[in-house]
Each structure stands twice: as structure tokens, then as C-alpha cells.
Design a protein around this motif. Structure first.
Motif, PDB file in Angstrom:
ATOM      1  N   GLU A 143       0.836  -1.180   0.000  1.00 10.90           N
ATOM      2  CA  GLU A 143       0.000   0.000   0.000  1.00 10.90           C
ATOM      3  C   GLU A 143       0.882   1.246   0.000  1.00 10.90           C
ATOM      4  O   GLU A 143       2.080   1.173   0.312  1.00 10.90           O
ATOM      5  CB  GLU A 143      -0.906   0.013   1.249  1.00 10.90           C
ATOM      6  CG  GLU A 143      -2.244  -0.665   1.008  1.00 10.90           C
ATOM      7  CD  GLU A 143      -3.071   0.072  -0.025  1.00 10.90           C
ATOM      8  OE1 GLU A 143      -3.329   1.283   0.106  1.00 10.90           O
ATOM      9  OE2 GLU A 143      -3.480  -0.581  -0.998  1.00 10.90           O
ATOM     10  N   PRO A 144       0.305   2.410  -0.312  1.00 13.52           N
ATOM     11  CA  PRO A 144       1.087   3.645  -0.232  1.00 13.52           C
ATOM     12  C   PRO A 144       1.640   3.859   1.170  1.00 13.52           C
ATOM     13  O   PRO A 144       1.099   3.364   2.156  1.00 13.52           O
ATOM     14  CB  PRO A 144       0.059   4.728  -0.598  1.00 13.52           C
ATOM     15  CG  PRO A 144      -0.982   4.009  -1.382  1.00 13.52           C
ATOM     16  CD  PRO A 144      -1.052   2.630  -0.801  1.00 13.52           C
ATOM     17  N   THR A 169      -4.580   8.264  -0.759  1.00 18.00           N
ATOM     18  CA  THR A 169      -3.497   7.957  -1.700  1.00 18.00           C
ATOM     19  C   THR A 169      -2.631   9.168  -2.014  1.00 18.00           C
ATOM     20  O   THR A 169      -1.496   9.020  -2.471  1.00 18.00           O
ATOM     21  CB  THR A 169      -4.069   7.389  -3.009  1.00 18.00           C
ATOM     22  OG1 THR A 169      -5.011   8.308  -3.560  1.00 18.00           O
ATOM     23  CG2 THR A 169      -4.758   6.052  -2.761  1.00 18.00           C
TER      24      THR A 169
END
Length: 335
Positions: A97-98, A176
Motif C-alpha cells: 500500500e502507499p 493515496t
């Protein structure tokens, strides 16, 4: 319950040493197991597969199963005043994930992002997020190694209930673009419950199944996504409940399924048999799928295990793989 079974032998790192049991069931047996109301029409078993396999008990081999112990590490800075808090996070190779948001950027002038957390029954936490400048946006929630993705509403809000994994519970909500918010609360009743987590990414078909006090599949006491139990029963101690977090409509969602049992209020005693299962479907057949489990020990620490499972080819669509010993069964003493 009478069920036809085909055994899948496991060959892989730690798989045999830990005694993981793999069982594959065809769709006819699955209907008996999960109930007649389950729609299997979208996942037919080819007739040549049924004819070829139903007349024999030949063993099928699944190779390259990898099961490893996860490291206890964290990307989230938690309070250090309570030595019982141990944080873990999913390895990047499993649930990438970010990066976590920079706390210096969690607010923008004229468009503040606010978040609040409050405890509710059964050691759950109600999270509220308000981000008016980020409507319909993907957001990732991190909590003590549990991670899942949600989507904000058309007004930029989010309201979800999340099972707590620590008494001093901290939740990081990251967009994000790097924006986000942090919320925390104290969950006083966490020690009253046993809790296990299964998390994964995408459409893998993974499920937790809990069979309480000898319950068979499809009977009272069999708790799974098709019969998740309810909070009221868990409050009074008559059974456990299953919750799932994550927006299944999002692209490549991160999902977390959690089973909770009221160990300090149970009206019965005995074992709760836990298994991880996955349905072989057109979206996962013939590929490797990954998942991670989180279990809280008696000292409040979280143990993680990572699983990589090669799924049989697509002629097995409609069958189920059962991992009997990946999660530790619960032993409950009547109070």
C-alpha cells in the motif's frame, strides 16, 4: 454430515511441520456443507472433472505452499506507556500500500480532515472521518497490523466499526495523495474477547470458519460469512460473531475478516475449531494467492503468519480448499 472429500497433500516451507490440513471438496459436497441456499451456478464444475474424480479417491498434490511467521514491526508510532501493546503491519510483499501519511500534512488550509474514534460493544470501535475535499476517494485504515481499504462518501465522510486489537487503540487513515488523519481511543473490554484476523488483497475467496463447541458445518454454532452471528449474542455470551472490513467494490481492495468470541462471558465450554478456507473460482484458479493472519496472545501481543497458497487449476472451480490448522483453535471455559 456426510461429505465426500479429496485430500490435498501440502509440500512447502513449514506447511508439513505445522500440520496444516488441506481438504478439497467438490461443489456437490460444498452445497451440503455450506447449505442449499448458496448459489453455485456461477462456479460450475466441468462434467469431465466430476466423472474423472468422483469415482476415485486419488490424492491431488498442491506444491510450493509457503507459511512463515511474520515479524513484529510497525509503521505506526503508538503510545509507549502500555507495555502490552505490540504492533505489527502486513509485509509490503503481501499487502502493498502507499506509505503512511506525513502527520505534518494531515490538514490543508480551508479543507480540514477530522477523525474520531469511540468504543462500542464487543470491543469494537466506531470510526468517523470527515474529509469534505476528498469525496469518493480510496482510503486505507491501519490498526495494529490490520489494514483494509474503504471509500469515502459523496460528501467525503466515512463511518465504520472496526474490531480493536489493542486496549489503547490507534487508527491511521491514509488517502493515496498522502493526506490523512489519526484517531485513538481506549477499549476497556478488549481482554473479555478472543479475536483472530484474516486479511488479504483482491478476490481470493478466503474465509474464516468457526465451529463452536463441536458444531458441524451448516448448523447452529457454525460462524462464517454466510452466517456471521450478531453482536447481541456475543454480548450475552451465547456465540461469536464475524465481521468484515473493506470495500469489496474498490479496485484491488484490502479486506480483513475478524472472528470474535466472548471468552469471559461464554455460557458454554469446550473448543472453537477455526479454519481458513478458500473457494476455487475463475478469479483465483491456477494462481498463487496470499493472506496473513493476526492472533492476540494472552499477553496482548499479536502473532502474525503469512500464507502463500497455490490454487489448483481451473478444472477444480467450485471446490474448496480447507486449512485446518493455520489458526489456533480456541479453548473456552464456562464462567
Amino acid at each position: 454430515m456426510s461429505r465426500k472429500k479429496q485430500i490435498l497433500t501440502a509440500v512447502g516451507t513449514l506447511g508439513c511441520a505445522l500440520g496444516i490440513g488441506f481438504v478439497m471438496q467438490n461443489s456437490e459436497a460444498a452445497e451440503k456443507r455450506y447449505g442449499p441456499d448458496q448459489d453455485m451456478s456461477a462456479l460450475p464444475v466441468p462434467q469431465d472433472y466430476v466423472t474423472k474424480n468422483s469415482a476415485s479417491n486419488a490424492l491431488l498434490t498442491v506444491e510450493a505452499i509457503t507459511l512463515t511467521s511474520g515479524e513484529l514491526s510497525s509503521d505506526v508510532a503508538l503510545p509507549t506507556t502500555d507495555s502490552r501493546i505490540t504492533t505489527v503491519s502486513a509485509p509490503r510483499s503481501v499487502l502493498a500500500e502507499p506509505a503512511m501519511p506525513d502527520t505534518a500534512k494531515i490538514k490543508r488550509p480551508g479543507c480540514a480532515i477530522t477523525a474520531d474514534a469511540r468504543p462500542v460493544a464487543t470491543a469494537m470501535v466506531e470510526l468517523q472521518l470527515d474529509a469534505p475535499c476528498l469525496p469518493n476517494e480510496r482510503i486505507t485504515v491501519h490498526h495494529n497490523g490490520m489494514i483494509f481499504t474503504e471509500t469515502t462518501s459523496a460528501t467525503g465522510s466515512l463511518s465504520v466499526q472496526v474490531p480493536a486489537l489493542a486496549r489503547d487503540a490507534v487508527f491511521v487513515m491514509a488517502f493515496t495523495n498522502g493526506d490523512g488523519a489519526v484517531a485513538q481511543t481506549t477499549v476497556e473490554d478488549l481482554s473479555d474477547f478472543d479475536r483472530v484476523v484474516l486479511q488479504w488483497k483482491g478476490d481470493t475467496g478466503f474465509q474464516i470458519h468457526a465451529r463452536e463447541f463441536g458444531a458441524d458445518y451448516g448448523t447452529a454454532g457454525h460462524v462464517w460469512s454466510g452466517a456471521p452471528g450478531d453482536m447481541a449474542a456475543t454480548v450475552v455470551g451465547t456465540g461469536g460473531m464475524l465481521t468484515r472490513n473493506g470495500d469489496t467494490m474498490a479496485a484491488d481492495p484490502l479486506l480483513a475478516e475478524v472472528y470474535t468470541f466472548p471468552k469471559n462471558a461464554a455460557v458454554g465450554s469446550g473448543d472453537v475449531a477455526l479454519s481458513v478456507e478458500t473457494e476455487i473460482s475463475a478469479s483465483n484458479c491456477g494462481v498463487e494467492i496470499e493472506a496473513q493472519t493476526l492472533e492476540i496472545d494472552s499477553g496482548g501481543r499479536i502473532k502474525t503468519q503469512n500464507l502463500t497458497l497455490p490454487v489448483p487449476d481451473c478444472d477444480a472451480v467450485g471446490s474448496f480448499l480447507v486449512l485446518n490448522n493455520l489458526l489456533q483453535d480456541l479453548k473456552v471455559a464456562q464462567n
